[in-house]
Write a protein that holds these residues in place. Structure first.
Motif, PDB file in Angstrom:
ATOM      1  N   GLY A  33       3.676   7.048  -4.030  1.00 16.62           N
ATOM      2  CA  GLY A  33       2.267   6.698  -3.923  1.00 16.62           C
ATOM      3  C   GLY A  33       1.451   7.689  -3.125  1.00 16.62           C
ATOM      4  O   GLY A  33       0.219   7.567  -3.049  1.00 16.62           O
ATOM      5  N   LEU A  34       2.109   8.684  -2.527  1.00 19.39           N
ATOM      6  CA  LEU A  34       1.390   9.701  -1.755  1.00 19.39           C
ATOM      7  C   LEU A  34       0.767  10.748  -2.664  1.00 19.39           C
ATOM      8  O   LEU A  34      -0.048  11.556  -2.213  1.00 19.39           O
ATOM      9  CB  LEU A  34       2.347  10.372  -0.760  1.00 19.39           C
ATOM     10  CG  LEU A  34       3.061   9.422   0.208  1.00 19.39           C
ATOM     11  CD1 LEU A  34       4.007  10.194   1.109  1.00 19.39           C
ATOM     12  CD2 LEU A  34       2.062   8.630   1.033  1.00 19.39           C
TER      13      LEU A  34
ATOM     14  N   TYR B  81       2.001   7.799  -9.251  1.00 20.66           N
ATOM     15  CA  TYR B  81       2.816   6.735  -8.681  1.00 20.66           C
ATOM     16  C   TYR B  81       3.494   5.934  -9.783  1.00 20.66           C
ATOM     17  O   TYR B  81       2.838   5.419 -10.694  1.00 20.66           O
ATOM     18  CB  TYR B  81       1.919   5.836  -7.833  1.00 20.66           C
ATOM     19  CG  TYR B  81       2.577   4.659  -7.163  1.00 20.66           C
ATOM     20  CD1 TYR B  81       3.792   4.789  -6.483  1.00 20.66           C
ATOM     21  CD2 TYR B  81       1.961   3.411  -7.171  1.00 20.66           C
ATOM     22  CE1 TYR B  81       4.375   3.703  -5.850  1.00 20.66           C
ATOM     23  CE2 TYR B  81       2.523   2.319  -6.534  1.00 20.66           C
ATOM     24  CZ  TYR B  81       3.733   2.469  -5.879  1.00 20.66           C
ATOM     25  OH  TYR B  81       4.300   1.391  -5.242  1.00 20.66           O
TER      26      TYR B  81
ATOM     27  N   ASP C 181       0.853  -1.192   0.000  1.00 17.66           N
ATOM     28  CA  ASP C 181       0.000   0.000   0.000  1.00 17.66           C
ATOM     29  C   ASP C 181       0.886   1.237   0.000  1.00 17.66           C
ATOM     30  O   ASP C 181       1.456   1.595   1.036  1.00 17.66           O
ATOM     31  CB  ASP C 181      -0.909   0.013   1.225  1.00 17.66           C
ATOM     32  CG  ASP C 181      -1.782   1.268   1.287  1.00 17.66           C
ATOM     33  OD1 ASP C 181      -1.800   2.034   0.301  1.00 17.66           O
ATOM     34  OD2 ASP C 181      -2.437   1.479   2.322  1.00 17.66           O
TER      35      ASP C 181
ATOM     36  N   THR D 208      -0.031   4.352  -0.462  1.00 18.33           N
ATOM     37  CA  THR D 208      -0.775   5.588  -0.212  1.00 18.33           C
ATOM     38  C   THR D 208      -0.567   6.143   1.186  1.00 18.33           C
ATOM     39  O   THR D 208      -1.041   7.248   1.491  1.00 18.33           O
ATOM     40  CB  THR D 208      -2.280   5.372  -0.444  1.00 18.33           C
ATOM     41  OG1 THR D 208      -2.771   4.395   0.500  1.00 18.33           O
ATOM     42  CG2 THR D 208      -2.531   4.893  -1.869  1.00 18.33           C
ATOM     43  N   ARG D 209       0.116   5.401   2.034  1.00 17.59           N
ATOM     44  CA  ARG D 209       0.461   5.871   3.376  1.00 17.59           C
ATOM     45  C   ARG D 209       1.972   6.009   3.451  1.00 17.59           C
ATOM     46  O   ARG D 209       2.693   5.168   2.911  1.00 17.59           O
ATOM     47  CB  ARG D 209      -0.027   4.903   4.452  1.00 17.59           C
ATOM     48  CG  ARG D 209      -1.540   4.687   4.464  1.00 17.59           C
ATOM     49  CD  ARG D 209      -1.900   3.480   5.316  1.00 17.59           C
ATOM     50  NE  ARG D 209      -1.464   3.630   6.696  1.00 17.59           N
ATOM     51  CZ  ARG D 209      -0.968   2.637   7.442  1.00 17.59           C
ATOM     52  NH1 ARG D 209      -0.805   1.428   6.919  1.00 17.59           N
ATOM     53  NH2 ARG D 209      -0.620   2.855   8.700  1.00 17.59           N
TER      54      ARG D 209
ATOM     55  N   SER E  33      -0.445  11.599  -7.075  1.00 18.92           N
ATOM     56  CA  SER E  33      -1.344  11.061  -8.094  1.00 18.92           C
ATOM     57  C   SER E  33      -0.602  10.487  -9.303  1.00 18.92           C
ATOM     58  O   SER E  33      -1.222  10.163 -10.316  1.00 18.92           O
ATOM     59  CB  SER E  33      -2.297  12.171  -8.571  1.00 18.92           C
ATOM     60  OG  SER E  33      -1.555  13.268  -9.115  1.00 18.92           O
TER      61      SER E  33
ATOM     62  N   ASP F 252       9.755   6.338   0.810  1.00 14.93           N
ATOM     63  CA  ASP F 252       8.687   6.301  -0.189  1.00 14.93           C
ATOM     64  C   ASP F 252       9.234   6.367  -1.618  1.00 14.93           C
ATOM     65  O   ASP F 252       8.484   6.155  -2.575  1.00 14.93           O
ATOM     66  CB  ASP F 252       7.735   7.481   0.039  1.00 14.93           C
ATOM     67  CG  ASP F 252       7.169   7.480   1.443  1.00 14.93           C
ATOM     68  OD1 ASP F 252       6.476   6.505   1.805  1.00 14.93           O
ATOM     69  OD2 ASP F 252       7.436   8.442   2.202  1.00 14.93           O
TER      70      ASP F 252
END
Length: 609
Positions: free
Chosen positions: A273-274, A278, A34, A36-37, A276, A149
């Motif tokens: 991924g944080l 990625y 994941d 997005t975090r 738009s 990240d």
């Protein structure tokens, strides 16, 4: 833009089918993550505290409580290696640029960076190939803290870029950008340097004169300017979309180089991924990107080392390629560049003539590259047909020049130096090998002569000094493969074999070792597999056997005696290669190495299926 060449499409599809299960298994690593975090919030509180304890105050605030992306810098900096000395100041430039982009950058770790130019012909060279695997391991250790990240990979030279890339590919969910530092200014012309080396090998000049010539050639911070493995690395990163566009050959320590480094940092922050956009490295490096790298290698007559490195890089991304793929692509790829040792120019001349932007544009327009790959620079590969420039202090890109600035160095597809690529597969009774024919004169590309067999580079040098090589011959140097002594480059052979050729003898080299950027004007079938240490046919050759090395037809044969295959392989004495200069520490790598065609790696199967 023309439709994609049918052979390139077919080779790419064959690679995809061959790799389907392994690649799917690899991509599962991305799908399970994941992005997005922020990565660090998945750690426990004590773990997070450790990640920020040494930071500047603003960075610490963002790491502990904010949502800024965290960029890990993996650096190959050392100030003994000219290509990597400029990296000393990069972390400060990157940290500042990251803050401006709303991100935090930290040095995640360092990787070793040895220089083949220092170790050539000495024991340390036997650690060279496996330094790639050590660099991959070091990259993995650097990124194993699971707090980043995205990653910026700072490296240029021979095994360093492949090692960084292999390590990063095992974290396929992380976006990653390769950040070059650029070539040194042109010094003593490479052709003149090679001539001095040959004169020294013949005893016609002394050490003082040779050292003066070498110091005039390698004379400043930056990458060596000949087109060996280091500069082939940079070309391939462009073809795969892993640099900022046309960043490869901008010189170090100038405002444009700094602007490109700043742009790479800000782009790394954007593709996590944080946001738009990625772009994880595992999806950037796919079958099409690998094929683009192979085509670039053929179009420029690049380093034969990449017949080893590219299979290892591809396998780290769950992709299986082999030398047949290189061979087929070579037949449809025109040779567009003449850079030493394939010509007299260096990479600065290539860059000034139009460089990577011109090359990419020409190949794209002719349907000879996959233009629809995912790149870190944004958009498709078409962005890499542009060159960077500064308008005041603002970094911008413009279209590649319409015509080459010097057609003796760089040409378009309508007027290539040759219709096919400069690198070819050799196959026959002696096994499989590769040859760099682009550097060999057409009348020197086929040699049929008696074998003279040696077990080391030093033995060849001694025979040359005694005058034993003054004849038509094929020099067969065994016991130089990955499992024998770590597959060193046999760089010291080129000046003396070149001298034999200049004396009018028909001469060629056959070896299970490497030459790479040292591959020059002498026909050389290298990376022979199976290697002698595995009992390959090369270990059955004896002095006087009639050998045919045919660089045009790609044939590598023993013509006589007819019963040569019935011999037992020679037994190699490798005791002297097992210890000293740290070689004992690399026994694990030698014992587990796969074949050269699969990458010569000590960890050849990343995703068992």
């Amino acid at each position: 833009m023309a439709a994609l060449n049918s052979t390139i499409a077919q080779v790419t599809e064959r690679i995809a089918q061959r790799s389907a299960k392994r690649r799917r298994h690899y991509l599962d690593l991305i799908d399970a993550y994941d992005p997005t975090r922020p990565a660090r919030v998945k750690l426990a509180e004590a773990n997070q505290a450790h990640t920020s304890a040494g930071c500047a105050v603003q960075d610490k605030i963002q790491l502990l409580g904010g949502k800024w992306p965290s960029i890990g810098i993996v650096t190959a900096y050392n100030d003994m290696l000219s290509a990597h000395a400029p990296y000393e100041r990069f972390p400060d430039v990157i940290r500042k640029a990251a803050r401006e982009a709303g991100a935090v950058a930290q040095v995640a770790g360092g990787v070793p960076a040895m220089c083949d130019g220092v170790t050539q012909g000495f024991e340390g060279m036997e650690l060279s190939l496996f330094s790639r695997d050590a660099i991959a391991l070091s990259t993995a250790v650097s990124l194993s803290h699971a707090t980043f990240d995205a990653a910026l990979l700072l490296g240029i030279c021979d095994k360093i870029v492949p090692g960084l890339l292999i390590g990063a590919l095992r974290f396929p969910w992380l976006p990653a950008i390769l950040v070059p530092s650029g070539p040194m200014p042109s010094g003593l012309p490479n052709k003149e340097k090679a001539a001095r080396r040959q004169l020294f090998a013949e005893g016609k000049i002394g050490r003082e004169e040779l050292l003066k010539a070498e110091a005039e050639s390698y004379h400043a911070p930056g990458t060596c300017t000949f087109y060996g493995t280091a500069n082939s690395n940079q070309m391939m990163m462009e073809m795969m979309g892993l640099h900022m566009p046309s960043a490869a050959f901008v010189p170090p320590n100038n405002p444009l180089r700094d602007a490109l480094t700043i742009a790479a940092t800000k782009r790394a922050a954007e593709i996590t991924g944080l946001g738009s956009d990625y772009r994880p490295i595992g999806r950037v490096v796919d079958e099409k990107a690998i094929v683009n790298a192979m085509i670039g290698l053929m179009a420029t007559g690049g380093s034969t080392n990449h017949f080893i490195h590219l299979p290892a890089i591809a396998l780290a991304a769950g992709i299986e390629i082999n030398w047949d793929d290189f061979e087929e692509l070579s037949h449809v790829t025109p040779l567009l560049a003449r850079i030493y040792p394939n010509g007299s120019a260096d990479v600065n001349h290539f860059h000034d003539a139009g460089g990577m932007a011109f090359l990419v544009r020409e190949l794209l327009d002719a349907g000879l590259l996959h233009g629809d790959i995912v790149t870190v620079g944004g958009g498709s590969l078409a962005a890499y047909a542009q060159e960077p420039f500064l308008a005041g202090e603002t970094l911008s890109w413009r279209d590649a020049p319409a015509v080459s600035g010097d057609e003796s160095v760089l040409r378009g597809v309508r007027k290539p130096f040759s219709a096919d690529g400069g690198l070819r597969l050799m196959a026959g009774g002696l096994g499989r090998a590769c040859v760099k024919v682009s550097a060999v004169a057409e009348d020197k590309r086929v040699v049929e002569a008696p074998a003279l067999v040696f077990d080391s580079q030093a033995d060849v040098q001694a025979a040359f000094k005694r005058g034993d090589l003054d004849r038509d011959c094929v020099l067969v140097v065994c016991g130089q493969g990955p499992r024998a002594n770590g597959m060193p480059e046999l760089h010291k052979l080129m000046p003396l074999i070149g001298a034999l050729q200049d004396r009018g003898f028909k001469v060629a080299l056959v070896t299970d070792g490497r030459l790479s950027g040292a591959s020059g004007k002498v026909l050389s079938a290298i990376h022979v597999t199976p290697e002698a240490a595995e009992g390959g046919p090369i270990a059955k050759v004896r002095d006087g056997d009639l050998i045919r090395v045919d660089g045009e037809a790609g044939a590598l044969e023993v013509l006589a005696p007819a019963d040569w295959r019935e011999r037992a392989p020679s037994q190699l004495n490798l005791a002297a290669n097992a210890r000293g200069m740290g070689r004992e520490l690399f026994a694990l790598f030698r014992h587990n190495a796969c074949s050269a065609e699969r990458g010569g790696s000590a960890f050849p199967d990343y995703d068992p299926i």
